[in-house]
Every structure is written in C-alpha cells, then in structure tokens.
Design a protein around this motif. Structure first.
Motif, PDB file in Angstrom:
ATOM      1  N   ILE A  52      57.792  41.652  33.710  1.00 29.79           N
ATOM      2  CA  ILE A  52      56.499  42.056  33.168  1.00 29.79           C
ATOM      3  C   ILE A  52      55.808  40.905  32.433  1.00 29.79           C
ATOM      4  CG2 ILE A  52      57.574  42.973  31.060  1.00 29.79           C
ATOM      5  CD1 ILE A  52      54.468  44.426  32.860  1.00 29.79           C
ATOM      6  N   GLY A  53      56.600  39.962  31.891  1.00 22.36           N
ATOM      7  CA  GLY A  53      55.999  38.785  31.262  1.00 22.36           C
ATOM      8  C   GLY A  53      55.261  37.931  32.274  1.00 22.36           C
ATOM      9  N   HIS A  54      55.839  37.799  33.472  1.00 19.10           N
ATOM     10  CA  HIS A  54      55.157  37.064  34.531  1.00 19.10           C
ATOM     11  C   HIS A  54      53.892  37.801  34.968  1.00 19.10           C
ATOM     12  CE1 HIS A  54      59.419  35.586  35.154  1.00 19.10           C
ATOM     13  NE2 HIS A  54      58.752  34.455  35.031  1.00 19.10           N
ATOM     14  N   ALA A  55      53.942  39.134  34.914  1.00 16.70           N
ATOM     15  CA  ALA A  55      52.766  39.917  35.305  1.00 16.70           C
ATOM     16  C   ALA A  55      51.566  39.547  34.429  1.00 16.70           C
ATOM     17  CB  ALA A  55      53.058  41.409  35.202  1.00 16.70           C
ATOM     18  N   LYS A  56      51.828  39.285  33.151  1.00 15.45           N
ATOM     19  CA  LYS A  56      50.739  38.878  32.255  1.00 15.45           C
ATOM     20  C   LYS A  56      50.130  37.570  32.737  1.00 15.45           C
ATOM     21  CE  LYS A  56      49.696  37.576  27.457  1.00 15.45           C
ATOM     22  NZ  LYS A  56      50.200  37.422  26.074  1.00 15.45           N
ATOM     23  N   SER A  57      50.972  36.614  33.105  1.00 10.42           N
ATOM     24  CA  SER A  57      50.484  35.319  33.585  1.00 10.42           C
ATOM     25  C   SER A  57      49.772  35.466  34.924  1.00 10.42           C
ATOM     26  CB  SER A  57      51.653  34.339  33.719  1.00 10.42           C
ATOM     27  OG  SER A  57      51.206  33.075  34.157  1.00 10.42           O
ATOM     28  N   ILE A  58      50.300  36.321  35.800  1.00  5.55           N
ATOM     29  CA  ILE A  58      49.660  36.561  37.095  1.00  5.55           C
ATOM     30  C   ILE A  58      48.269  37.145  36.892  1.00  5.55           C
ATOM     31  CG2 ILE A  58      49.748  38.001  39.168  1.00  5.55           C
ATOM     32  CD1 ILE A  58      52.838  37.761  38.991  1.00  5.55           C
ATOM     33  N   CYS A  59      48.173  38.169  36.057  1.00 12.48           N
ATOM     34  CA  CYS A  59      46.878  38.810  35.808  1.00 12.48           C
ATOM     35  C   CYS A  59      45.893  37.846  35.174  1.00 12.48           C
ATOM     36  CB  CYS A  59      47.057  40.049  34.929  1.00 12.48           C
ATOM     37  SG  CYS A  59      47.904  41.425  35.756  1.00 12.48           S
ATOM     38  N   LEU A  60      46.391  36.973  34.304  1.00 15.88           N
ATOM     39  CA  LEU A  60      45.515  36.006  33.642  1.00 15.88           C
ATOM     40  C   LEU A  60      45.001  34.976  34.646  1.00 15.88           C
ATOM     41  CD1 LEU A  60      44.215  34.661  31.208  1.00 15.88           C
ATOM     42  CD2 LEU A  60      46.414  33.570  30.701  1.00 15.88           C
ATOM     43  N   ASN A  61      45.907  34.319  35.352  1.00 19.70           N
ATOM     44  CA  ASN A  61      45.493  33.242  36.258  1.00 19.70           C
ATOM     45  C   ASN A  61      44.652  33.742  37.426  1.00 19.70           C
ATOM     46  OD1 ASN A  61      46.661  30.455  35.539  1.00 19.70           O
ATOM     47  ND2 ASN A  61      48.397  31.814  35.167  1.00 19.70           N
ATOM     48  N   VAL A 111      65.478  31.396  48.917  1.00 19.35           N
ATOM     49  CA  VAL A 111      64.370  31.990  49.668  1.00 19.35           C
ATOM     50  C   VAL A 111      64.192  33.460  49.291  1.00 19.35           C
ATOM     51  CG1 VAL A 111      63.544  32.575  51.981  1.00 19.35           C
ATOM     52  CG2 VAL A 111      64.677  30.382  51.589  1.00 19.35           C
ATOM     53  N   GLU A 112      65.286  34.141  48.933  1.00 24.58           N
ATOM     54  CA  GLU A 112      65.206  35.542  48.507  1.00 24.58           C
ATOM     55  C   GLU A 112      64.218  35.701  47.359  1.00 24.58           C
ATOM     56  OE1 GLU A 112      67.940  38.791  46.047  1.00 24.58           O
ATOM     57  OE2 GLU A 112      68.877  36.993  46.887  1.00 24.58           O
ATOM     58  N   TYR A 113      64.266  34.768  46.410  1.00 22.16           N
ATOM     59  CA  TYR A 113      63.375  34.840  45.257  1.00 22.16           C
ATOM     60  C   TYR A 113      61.937  34.517  45.654  1.00 22.16           C
ATOM     61  CZ  TYR A 113      67.813  34.807  42.726  1.00 22.16           C
ATOM     62  OH  TYR A 113      69.074  35.107  42.275  1.00 22.16           O
ATOM     63  N   VAL A 114      61.758  33.577  46.574  1.00 25.07           N
ATOM     64  CA  VAL A 114      60.422  33.244  47.062  1.00 25.07           C
ATOM     65  C   VAL A 114      59.769  34.480  47.662  1.00 25.07           C
ATOM     66  CG1 VAL A 114      59.122  31.930  48.796  1.00 25.07           C
ATOM     67  CG2 VAL A 114      60.943  30.806  47.489  1.00 25.07           C
ATOM     68  N   ASP A 115      60.509  35.173  48.523  1.00 24.74           N
ATOM     69  CA  ASP A 115      59.960  36.372  49.191  1.00 24.74           C
ATOM     70  C   ASP A 115      59.648  37.477  48.185  1.00 24.74           C
ATOM     71  OD1 ASP A 115      60.248  35.061  51.589  1.00 24.74           O
ATOM     72  OD2 ASP A 115      62.159  36.015  52.102  1.00 24.74           O
ATOM     73  N   SER A 116      60.534  37.663  47.205  1.00 23.12           N
ATOM     74  CA  SER A 116      60.302  38.737  46.226  1.00 23.12           C
ATOM     75  C   SER A 116      59.084  38.432  45.359  1.00 23.12           C
ATOM     76  CB  SER A 116      61.544  38.928  45.346  1.00 23.12           C
ATOM     77  OG  SER A 116      61.708  37.859  44.427  1.00 23.12           O
ATOM     78  N   ILE A 117      58.887  37.160  45.019  1.00 23.64           N
ATOM     79  CA  ILE A 117      57.731  36.773  44.187  1.00 23.64           C
ATOM     80  C   ILE A 117      56.424  37.046  44.932  1.00 23.64           C
ATOM     81  CG2 ILE A 117      56.517  34.756  43.237  1.00 23.64           C
ATOM     82  CD1 ILE A 117      59.358  33.671  42.477  1.00 23.64           C
ATOM     83  N   LYS A 118      56.379  36.684  46.198  1.00 25.18           N
ATOM     84  CA  LYS A 118      55.163  36.918  46.984  1.00 25.18           C
ATOM     85  C   LYS A 118      54.883  38.417  47.110  1.00 25.18           C
ATOM     86  CE  LYS A 118      56.262  34.167  50.534  1.00 25.18           C
ATOM     87  NZ  LYS A 118      56.080  33.363  51.779  1.00 25.18           N
ATOM     88  N   GLU A 119      55.941  39.194  47.322  1.00 26.35           N
ATOM     89  CA  GLU A 119      55.771  40.649  47.423  1.00 26.35           C
ATOM     90  C   GLU A 119      55.229  41.227  46.122  1.00 26.35           C
ATOM     91  OE1 GLU A 119      58.426  44.697  48.383  1.00 26.35           O
ATOM     92  OE2 GLU A 119      59.398  42.745  48.221  1.00 26.35           O
ATOM     93  N   ASP A 120      55.750  40.756  44.985  1.00 27.98           N
ATOM     94  CA  ASP A 120      55.311  41.273  43.682  1.00 27.98           C
ATOM     95  C   ASP A 120      53.845  40.967  43.418  1.00 27.98           C
ATOM     96  OD1 ASP A 120      57.810  42.297  43.182  1.00 27.98           O
ATOM     97  OD2 ASP A 120      58.457  40.657  41.882  1.00 27.98           O
ATOM     98  N   ILE A 121      53.416  39.743  43.735  1.00 24.92           N
ATOM     99  CA  ILE A 121      52.022  39.349  43.485  1.00 24.92           C
ATOM    100  C   ILE A 121      51.076  40.199  44.339  1.00 24.92           C
ATOM    101  CG2 ILE A 121      50.337  37.476  43.653  1.00 24.92           C
ATOM    102  CD1 ILE A 121      52.672  35.530  43.124  1.00 24.92           C
ATOM    103  N   LYS A 122      51.431  40.372  45.605  1.00 29.55           N
ATOM    104  CA  LYS A 122      50.585  41.191  46.484  1.00 29.55           C
ATOM    105  C   LYS A 122      50.551  42.633  46.011  1.00 29.55           C
ATOM    106  CE  LYS A 122      51.091  38.421  50.701  1.00 29.55           C
ATOM    107  NZ  LYS A 122      51.634  38.363  52.084  1.00 29.55           N
ATOM    108  N   TRP A 123      51.709  43.146  45.581  1.00 32.39           N
ATOM    109  CA  TRP A 123      51.762  44.529  45.097  1.00 32.39           C
ATOM    110  C   TRP A 123      50.874  44.728  43.882  1.00 32.39           C
ATOM    111  CZ3 TRP A 123      53.938  46.637  40.500  1.00 32.39           C
ATOM    112  CH2 TRP A 123      54.010  48.037  40.488  1.00 32.39           C
ATOM    113  N   LEU A 124      50.798  43.714  43.020  1.00 26.32           N
ATOM    114  CA  LEU A 124      49.940  43.808  41.840  1.00 26.32           C
ATOM    115  C   LEU A 124      48.461  43.765  42.205  1.00 26.32           C
ATOM    116  CD1 LEU A 124      51.832  41.598  39.211  1.00 26.32           C
ATOM    117  CD2 LEU A 124      51.326  44.038  39.018  1.00 26.32           C
TER     118      LEU A 124
END
Length: 553
Positions: A40-49, A74-87
């Motif tokens: 959720i801390g990263h979500a704050k940075s994602i929403c800001l940027n 690569v597992e983490y790369v894929d999960s990060i992209k999925e999270d950003i799109k989901w947001l």
C-alpha cells in the motif's frame, strides 16, 4: 459549491515550472525494484507519480530498478505490472535500469578519466571505517591516489570478471570531509558474479542504486524525480553526478512515505512473514500488499481514494488503517450487491407455513443503486438464521427473536417465536415460529409493527460455503516500534475460518473480485485461490462498521 482542493507542494513546484516554461512537458517515473510484491505504500507513490502525469498532460514511465540480480526475479516484474494496471494506470514507456548498463558503464569511464572515480581494493568494513563519522572526517587510502590509467585498466578487469565478488569496487572521488556522509567517496559499482534476469551473464559488475538512479532519470529526461524522505541525503550525490557528467538535469524531490497503523511496510519484514509461514503467501488477504488487498476484495477506487485523502506531506506521520477501511466501505456501499448469508446457522421452522410450499420473493440488489433493480429470493418454511439472532431470555432492548417475540424476516414475513429445541448438552438446535400471512413485505396488511429485522436463507435453496473472516494482522498500532520481535505482536485472531455457511443460491454465479455485502455481516468477495472443485470460499473485505474503534472506546 465545494471548495477547490489546494495544491500539494509538488504540484506547486510543477505549476511554477510550467508557468515559467522550464519544461514543455513534465515526465515522472515509478521506479520499483523487482525484489518483492508492491504494498500500500507503493500505491501512494504510484497514485502520486501517475496522477501528476495525468493531471498535467505529461507522461509517466515505469522503470524497473533491476541493478541487484541477487534479489530480483521476473515473477516480481509481472506482479508489479499487474498491480499498476489493476490500480487503473498505464505507463508511457516500460524501461529497465539494465537497459542502460552500457551507457552507465560509459558514464563511469567518463568519471574515471576526469579523475573523479577510482578502483578501491578495501573491504566493506574498511571502507565504512575510512568514511569517518558524522562528527569526524573520513580518511583516504592508498587506492584513492591511483592514476587514471591504472583505474581504467582495473575497471576493465572488473568488467572482464578477473576478480571475485567484493574484491574491488569503483568509488566516486568527492570529499571525505563532506558533512553529508553519502558524499564521502560513495560506491558506484560492485562485483557480483550472478546471472541477471534480463542480461544473463553479460555483466558481472553492477551499478549501485545511487549511480543508476539519477543517470536513468536523466536518460529518460525525467523532469520531477519524486522519492521518499529517506533519499534526502542522496540528493547531493544525485545532483553531483548529473553535473559532473554534463547530462540532462533531472531534479529530485522528496515526500513522506506511508506509515500505517497495525501493519509493517518493510519488504524484509513482509518476506519474513511469508517465509516463516505466519501468513499464507505474498497475496494473503491480511498482507498490506496490493495483491493481498485485491484478493481480500479491496477495490482500485478505494485505494485511490485513500491515497488522495492522505495527501502528500514533507514530514513523516502515522496514518490510521481505519481511514483505508473507511474508504473501502464508502466505495463498496455504492457498488456491492446485497445478498443474505448465514455465518453461524441455526434452524428456524415456521410451523404454520404450508408443508411443501415455496415462494419467490423479491429483494433489492443495492438500495444505493436503484438502477440495479431487484433479485428473486426463494422462501420456504424451513430456514437458516444466525444463532446470535435468538436469545432464550430477552433483555429489555432486545429486538430480535426470543420466546414470544416477533421480528421481520427481511423481504419476507413477520414471524413470532413460539418454541425452541435443545440437544442433550443444552445447545439450542431449532427455533419454532409462526408467520403472519398478511405481513408479506411490499403488501403488508397486518397492521403489526416490529422493531427488528433479521436475514435468513431457505434451507432447500441454500448454497454451502466457507467464509474467512480476516482482521488486522497485528494487535498493536506500530509493531516495528515495540520492544522485541515484531512478529510477537501478530494478532492470533486475524483469521477465523467458518466452514459451515449458507448463502443465497444465486451467489454461485459471482466471480472473484466482484464485491458483495452479506447483509448485516460485512463486505465479502469470492476467494480466487481456495474456491475450486465446487467449493465456495469467501473472504471478508471489511466489516460494516469500525469494530476496532468501538472496542477501543
């Protein structure tokens, strides 16, 4: 008329930069390291940027800071992209720090040729000691005086794999007496004989974060590089490297990271929780990871609302998880369909209801959204109700079932308790009631008025399910600040599994991620991991009210 929301300090800087024509277009970036799942801390940075890019018609790049192959995957790369799109966000470009390894190597050569970098044979312990203390200057070593030619040769040998891990490093040659400890000849490159998830075995030397970050920003022409407050001491080096290399002058700005009650945000601590089996996985619904929140039933809109409400500050503070839960309730109240589910079932038999008779009643899908219409609900004389909705001895303000008491069955009839049954252990096993035929919801002519309404499910038409009641993972507000091991403060009641739950039959058609309010019980979603082979498993997203705040009072 609502007041216009005031600008945060970063928006003020951007608007000034655009007004003075410093930039034609702003470009921000979100630069996660692919060494774990976003929280959720990263979500704050994602929403800001990404929010700034959208607000000012700019662009936001997604750049993976993949400079440490030991921890990245690569597992983490894929999960990060999925999270950003989901947001709800899309990046303008997808980059990797590894895209720039050749260019960063060239930058290092430039610094060596300018006499601003040298190869150091000291151990990590020796380098730390030589840096001095905040009140005492550092001391140079013999390697600091190597010639440009010698440093070029040694650095090439480092690249060619002639040395073992830790045998040599490349350091910037700045100022060992600088009051900023980060400016006392910081490391630029280290040796790691580890295959990289994108570049394979091409490199055995990798740039440090401080060297890769600012130069990557510059290569991408990032105008506003937004970091959290712990990077304030790194800003001097960020600017120094850009100035010495004479490249595009990206600028770094810092804001307060998100600290939230009843959780931990450290990737290291979250990894401990997973590896030591305190939680099921990275996407355990109790975890503050975005994937965990998604599985629990949190919505992108609720997380964006939360990030907007907490705003952007220059000073660290602790945000109540209750605010996040408030945002989730606000969103789900508008969007979640209503269904009846009995979590702790007990039989209710209507003795005067015609045997074998069944009715199809109607009930609202969501009273907050009349356009969703009504649904059909099967009714019979044999129901399931919540055990807590009956008391053998009624208190003064008890408005549910008790001997002689009347309640309305939601969207159905008024019933009066006439009897109840117990087993040999004294446990109540069945409630006997009579119904008032004239009291049917929508066409009530009974003239009766009752204060209590309870939910129910017809036994013959119920779907069987398991329900998982998730609560806060820790029982103290700030487990990281308490004495001893933070894991000793884990809430032992953070998960309660109810294996024998009855739900309206139509719920079988619900898909994972679709929000449901189980009337009077909270908001739930179908679990995407444990629901299989005909078994329905629902996760509680959040209660209808803040039970923690009530308990604290």
């Amino acid at each position: 008329m609502s007041e216009e929301k005031s600008l945060n300090f970063i928006e003020e800087i951007i608007e000034s930069d655009l007004e003075t024509k410093k930039y034609d277009q702003i470009i921000t970036r979100f630069p996660p390291e692919p060494n774990g799942y976003l929280h959720i801390g990263h979500a704050k940075s994602i929403c800001l940027n990404f929010g700034l890019g959208l607000k000012y018609n700019g662009k936001t790049n997604l750049r993976f800071d993949d400079t440490n192959p030991v921890k990245e995957d690569v597992e983490y790369v894929d999960s990060i992209k999925e999270d950003i799109k989901w947001l709800g966000f899309e990046w303008a470009n997808e980059f990797y720090a590894s895209d720039y390894f050749d260019k960063l190597y060239e930058f290092a050569i430039v610094l060596i040729k300018k006499g601003l970098a040298y190869v150091d044979d000291s151990t990590a312990e020796e380098i730390a000691k030589q840096k001095g203390t905040p009140t005492e200057p550092g001391t140079g070593n013999v390697y600091r005086n190597r010639t440009v030619e010698e440093n070029l040769e040694l650095f090439q040998n480092m690249r060619d794999g002639k040395y073992a891990d830790g045998e040599k490093v490349l350091r910037a040659k700045i100022d060992l007496a600088n009051p900023n400890m980060h400016m006392r000849d910081p490391l630029l490159y280290r040796i790691k004989h580890v295959p990289h998830h994108r570049t394979g075995d091409k490199w055995c030397i990798y740039p440090m974060y401080d060297f890769a970050h600012g130069q990557s920003d510059s290569i991408e022409h990032i105008t506003h590089s937004i970091c959290t407050l712990e990077f304030i001491p790194h800003r001097d080096l960020y600017d120094w490297l850009i100035n010495q290399l004479g490249i595009y002058p990206s600028k770094q700005y810092e804001f307060a990271r998100l600290n939230m009650t009843y959780t931990v945000m450290s990737k290291r601590k979250l990894l401990q929780l997973v590896e030591e089996k305190h939680v099921e996985s990275w996407d355990d619904p109790r975890m503050p990871t975005i994937s965990g929140m998604r599985r629990r039933g949190y919505t992108p809109a609720s997380i964006r609302m939360f990030c907007d409400k907490i705003g952007v500050q220059k000073r660290e503070n602790m945000i109540s998880v209750g605010l996040l839960e408030f945002c989730v309730r606000e969103d789900l109240n508008k969007t979640a369909i209503r269904r009846m589910a009995v979590l702790d079932p007990i039989k209710l038999t209507i003795s005067n209801y015609p045997e074998g008779k069944e009715e199809i009643l109607t009930s609202e899908n969501n009273p907050e959204m009349p356009e969703t219409g009504n649904r059909e609900v099967a009714f019979s004389g044999n129901l399931w109700i919540e055990r807590e909705d009956f008391r053998e001895v009624a208190e003064k303000k008890w408005f549910r079932l008790a001997p002689g008491a009347m309640v309305r069955l939601k969207s159905a009839y008024i019933v009066k308790c006439t009897d109840f049954k117990k087993d040999e252990q004294g446990n109540i096993t069945e409630i006997i009631c009579e119904y008032i035929p004239e009291s049917k919801s929508g066409s009530d002519t009974s003239g009766l008025h009752v204060k209590g309404t309870i939910h129910w499910v017809s036994q013959a038409h119920a779907a069987h399910a398991e329900v998982r009641l998730y609560d806060r993972l820790f029982k103290v507000e700030n487990p990281s600040k308490e004495e001893g091991d933070f894991k000793s403060y884990i809430n032992e009641h953070s998960l309660e599994i109810l294996p024998n739950v009855y739900i309206e039959q139509e719920v079988k058609n619900v898909k994972p991620g679709e929000p449901i309010q189980f009337i009077r019980k909270g908001y739930f979603t179908l679990d995407n991991v444990h629901t299989k082979d005909g078994k329905l498993v629902f996760n509680r997203t959040v209660t209808l009210k803040d039970n923690w705040e009530k308990a604290a009072k």
